[in-house]
Motif scaffolding. Structure first.
Motif, short mmCIF file in Angstrom:
data_model
loop_
_atom_site.label_atom_id
_atom_site.label_comp_id
_atom_site.label_asym_id
_atom_site.label_seq_id
_atom_site.Cartn_x
_atom_site.Cartn_y
_atom_site.Cartn_z
N ARG A 151 27.97 -6.44 -47.48
CA ARG A 151 26.75 -6.29 -48.29
C ARG A 151 27.06 -5.54 -49.59
NH1 ARG A 151 24.66 -4.76 -42.97
NH2 ARG A 151 23.75 -6.62 -42.02
N PHE A 152 27.94 -4.55 -49.49
CA PHE A 152 28.34 -3.80 -50.69
C PHE A 152 28.92 -4.75 -51.74
CE2 PHE A 152 31.91 -1.87 -52.99
CZ PHE A 152 31.28 -0.83 -53.65
N TYR A 153 29.83 -5.62 -51.33
CA TYR A 153 30.45 -6.53 -52.29
C TYR A 153 29.48 -7.60 -52.77
CZ TYR A 153 35.00 -4.37 -51.66
OH TYR A 153 36.04 -3.48 -51.66
N ALA A 154 28.52 -7.96 -51.93
CA ALA A 154 27.48 -8.89 -52.39
C ALA A 154 26.69 -8.26 -53.54
CB ALA A 154 26.56 -9.28 -51.24
N TYR A 155 26.40 -6.96 -53.41
CA TYR A 155 25.73 -6.25 -54.51
C TYR A 155 26.62 -6.23 -55.76
CZ TYR A 155 21.65 -4.39 -52.01
OH TYR A 155 20.44 -4.26 -51.35
#
Length: 269
Positions: A151-155
């Motif tokens: 999710r961090f990298y999606a952000y």
């Protein structure tokens, strides 16, 4: 026509297959290539993909040229391209996130080789690297269970304005809230988790699926499409938002490739 510029998240066995595949197909002709939907998608051949950034948190990989790091332990992909030259792109330190670091440790093998004393890169730093590298598409290869990191990298992809191809079981493309985030910013997303249909040829098949998905994401960028690419997600991935017959995804992806109005959530006016 320039190569498609990608950023890899997680220099894993699966991303090693992708890099092997890119170099393998560069020396092939259409009649020789297997494991691909089409030789040409959107004007791009399978070898016309370039890694411009990569992130990991394993000290065996961070700081190494990407094409050397893919051979680092514990990666164990089938080698179907014996020589891969350095590309001059070093693996960058990624973000260490709480419980996800434990997942990474288990995935890294018996001996922990994570950079435990390194705070990791911030979201701002990763976005900066993505922008400076000219990355167009982020491909997520983090291990199963690394939910916070995915999710961090999606952000980060949303912040940097790059398309997101999610080859993990973390539900992002098939999560309505995440789907809306990418639709709102008019950024394409494909996911979740590639559907490897031929286990006996898993490495080559995985590479082919990734190369096809990347080229479809690039096609969406060219056309100004954003949000979940339904046709590509249904055809390439296991975790999807649809419930279709076996034949429907193939028809959808062919229509997507040939008709820019088909099978996306949103198209910029």
């Amino acid at each position: 026509m320039n190569n498609i510029r990608i950023a890899i998240i997680g220099v894993s066995t699966r991303s090693s297959s992708l890099i092997h595949g890119i170099h393998y197909y560069r020396n092939k002709k259409p009649v020789d290539a297997i494991g691909l939907l089409h030789w040409d998608i959107g004007g791009y051949k399978p070898g016309e993909i370039e890694v411009v950034a990569a992130f990991d948190i394993d000290e065996r990989k961070v700081g190494k040229d990407v094409n050397k790091a893919v051979f680092a332990s514990p990666n164990s992909t089938t080698v179907f391209k014996t020589y891969i030259p350095d590309i001059g792109i070093s693996v960058q330190m990624g973000k260490v996130l709480g419980k996800d670091s434990d997942v990474m440790k288990r995935d890294a093998g018996r001996e922990t080789s994570l950079l435990d004393n390194h705070k990791g890169s911030t979201r701002k730093e990763i976005v900066r690297i993505l922008k400076e590298s000219g990355a167009e598409i982020m491909v997520n290869y983090l291990p199963v269970g690394a939910e916070d990191a995915s999710r961090f990298y999606a952000y980060c992809a949303l912040d940097a304005g790059v398309a997101f191809v999610n080859n993990t079981s973390v539900l992002i493309a098939s999560n309505p809230l995440w789907s809306l985030k990418f639709e709102y910013k008019n950024i394409p997303i494909i996911g979740d988790a590639f559907n490897i249909k031929i286990p006996i040829m898993a490495s080559l098949n995985s590479a082919g699926i990734a190369i096809d998905a990347i080229r479809c994401a690039k096609l969406a960028l060219i056309r100004g499409m954003g949000g979940v690419l339904l046709a590509a997600s249904e055809y390439f991935c296991r975790q999807t938002i649809g419930r279709l017959t076996e034949e429907e995804p193939r028809n959808m992806i062919e229509q997507f490739i040939n008709d820019e109005e088909y099978s996306c959530v949103h198209k910029k006016a």
